[in-house]
Design a protein around this motif. Sequence first.
Motif, PDB file in Angstrom:
ATOM      1  N   CYS A   4       0.774  -1.050   0.150  1.00 40.73           N
ATOM      2  CA  CYS A   4       0.129  -0.021   0.023  1.00 40.73           C
ATOM      3  C   CYS A   4       0.765   1.247   0.092  1.00 40.73           C
ATOM      4  O   CYS A   4       1.880   1.159   0.789  1.00 40.73           O
ATOM      5  N   HIS A   5       0.599   2.141  -0.989  1.00 46.16           N
ATOM      6  CA  HIS A   5       1.495   3.302  -1.057  1.00 46.16           C
ATOM      7  C   HIS A   5       0.581   4.591  -0.447  1.00 46.16           C
ATOM      8  O   HIS A   5      -0.426   4.736  -0.986  1.00 46.16           O
ATOM      9  N   PRO A  46       0.078   8.183  -0.402  1.00 43.90           N
ATOM     10  CA  PRO A  46       0.529   9.563  -1.150  1.00 43.90           C
ATOM     11  C   PRO A  46       0.824  10.597  -0.214  1.00 43.90           C
ATOM     12  O   PRO A  46       0.378  10.564   0.795  1.00 43.90           O
ATOM     13  N   PRO A  58      -6.020   8.077   1.668  1.00 46.18           N
ATOM     14  CA  PRO A  58      -5.442   6.748   0.852  1.00 46.18           C
ATOM     15  C   PRO A  58      -6.329   5.826   1.191  1.00 46.18           C
ATOM     16  O   PRO A  58      -6.730   5.498   2.574  1.00 46.18           O
ATOM     17  N   CYS A  77      -6.216   2.316   2.135  1.00 47.22           N
ATOM     18  CA  CYS A  77      -5.251   1.336   2.574  1.00 47.22           C
ATOM     19  C   CYS A  77      -5.916   0.435   3.435  1.00 47.22           C
ATOM     20  O   CYS A  77      -5.154  -0.281   4.387  1.00 47.22           O
ATOM     21  N   ALA A 108       4.077   9.775 -12.141  1.00 47.31           N
ATOM     22  CA  ALA A 108       3.775   8.386 -11.575  1.00 47.31           C
ATOM     23  C   ALA A 108       2.433   8.380 -10.856  1.00 47.31           C
ATOM     24  O   ALA A 108       1.993   9.372 -10.553  1.00 47.31           O
ATOM     25  N   HIS A 128       0.131   6.937  -8.173  1.00 49.40           N
ATOM     26  CA  HIS A 128       0.149   6.034  -6.941  1.00 49.40           C
ATOM     27  C   HIS A 128      -1.150   5.641  -6.533  1.00 49.40           C
ATOM     28  O   HIS A 128      -2.176   6.496  -6.496  1.00 49.40           O
ATOM     29  N   ASP A 129      -1.300   4.202  -6.248  1.00 47.48           N
ATOM     30  CA  ASP A 129      -2.420   3.551  -5.875  1.00 47.48           C
ATOM     31  C   ASP A 129      -2.494   2.716  -4.897  1.00 47.48           C
ATOM     32  O   ASP A 129      -1.285   2.158  -4.737  1.00 47.48           O
ATOM     33  N   SER A 178      -5.428   5.748  -4.255  1.00 47.94           N
ATOM     34  CA  SER A 178      -5.568   6.925  -3.604  1.00 47.94           C
ATOM     35  C   SER A 178      -6.834   7.502  -3.890  1.00 47.94           C
ATOM     36  O   SER A 178      -7.864   6.958  -4.740  1.00 47.94           O
TER      37      SER A 178
END
Length: 255
Positions: free
Chosen positions: A10-11, A13, A22, A24, A146, A148-149, A151
């Motif tokens: 999990c990223h 952001p 996020p 997550c 880039a 990020h997911d 998000s």
Amino acid sequence: LKHSELKLWCHVPEPTGARSMPLCTPARLALGAGLSAVVLARGLDAGSFTPRVTGLTSAFYVAGGAQDGYECTVAARQEPLQIGHSYGGGGGGEVWAHAGLVVALDKSLLTDLQNHRIALRLQVTSLKMPFDEQPATIYVGGLEQAVHDPSHWEVRGRRDCPQPLCLMPRPQVVASEPLCGWAPPTNALSMKRASSSEEDAITLEADISPLLQQNYSALKVWAVPLALSEVGMWQTKNMALQTVVLHSEPRDTIV
């Protein structure tokens, strides 16, 4: 990773001016049976592989005052993932919405582009809609930033605008413009229907080699309407993703 392994992460952001949430939680990271969170892996054919694909949805609202705003999500939240574009309005306000795909690219899996062509192949089915639909073209283009997911961004009651990824693709006809305007122009290719496509399972394909030569880290797939209804609104067919493959094959040799 070996082909039998699956890596999940999990990223989170960096926070933005908009409220950033996020996605997550364990429930939202649970995998369905679709393709929305698979890592890049070699396919059965040595010249094919399945890329990681996530869904992208955004909507812009004009209803007056505190209800005006937008929301945008990049995540594997919905099965199946969809491609579509719509606008509707009435006494309660106006809504512009679109759904597309983000296809991750792994340069280490790509062959020599001077000697090979890389084709993106999508198999989709058309979802039944309870009203008239307008014709559309499906495009694939490169993303310079880039992605990020998972998000999610959501703003109401103030004039903030999201990153270009979330903006509505511009129709190919003069149309009512959404809050924050249209997405900026990008290098894009139209996807063509394969001759072997059946009515209930359509195969779309594009040679994406020109995009790969420009060093994009991901691709976006989206639809734009080619016509409007009599009252200036539109709804393209909503296409549900079944499979996605990147296929490498040698270029024709000229003797």
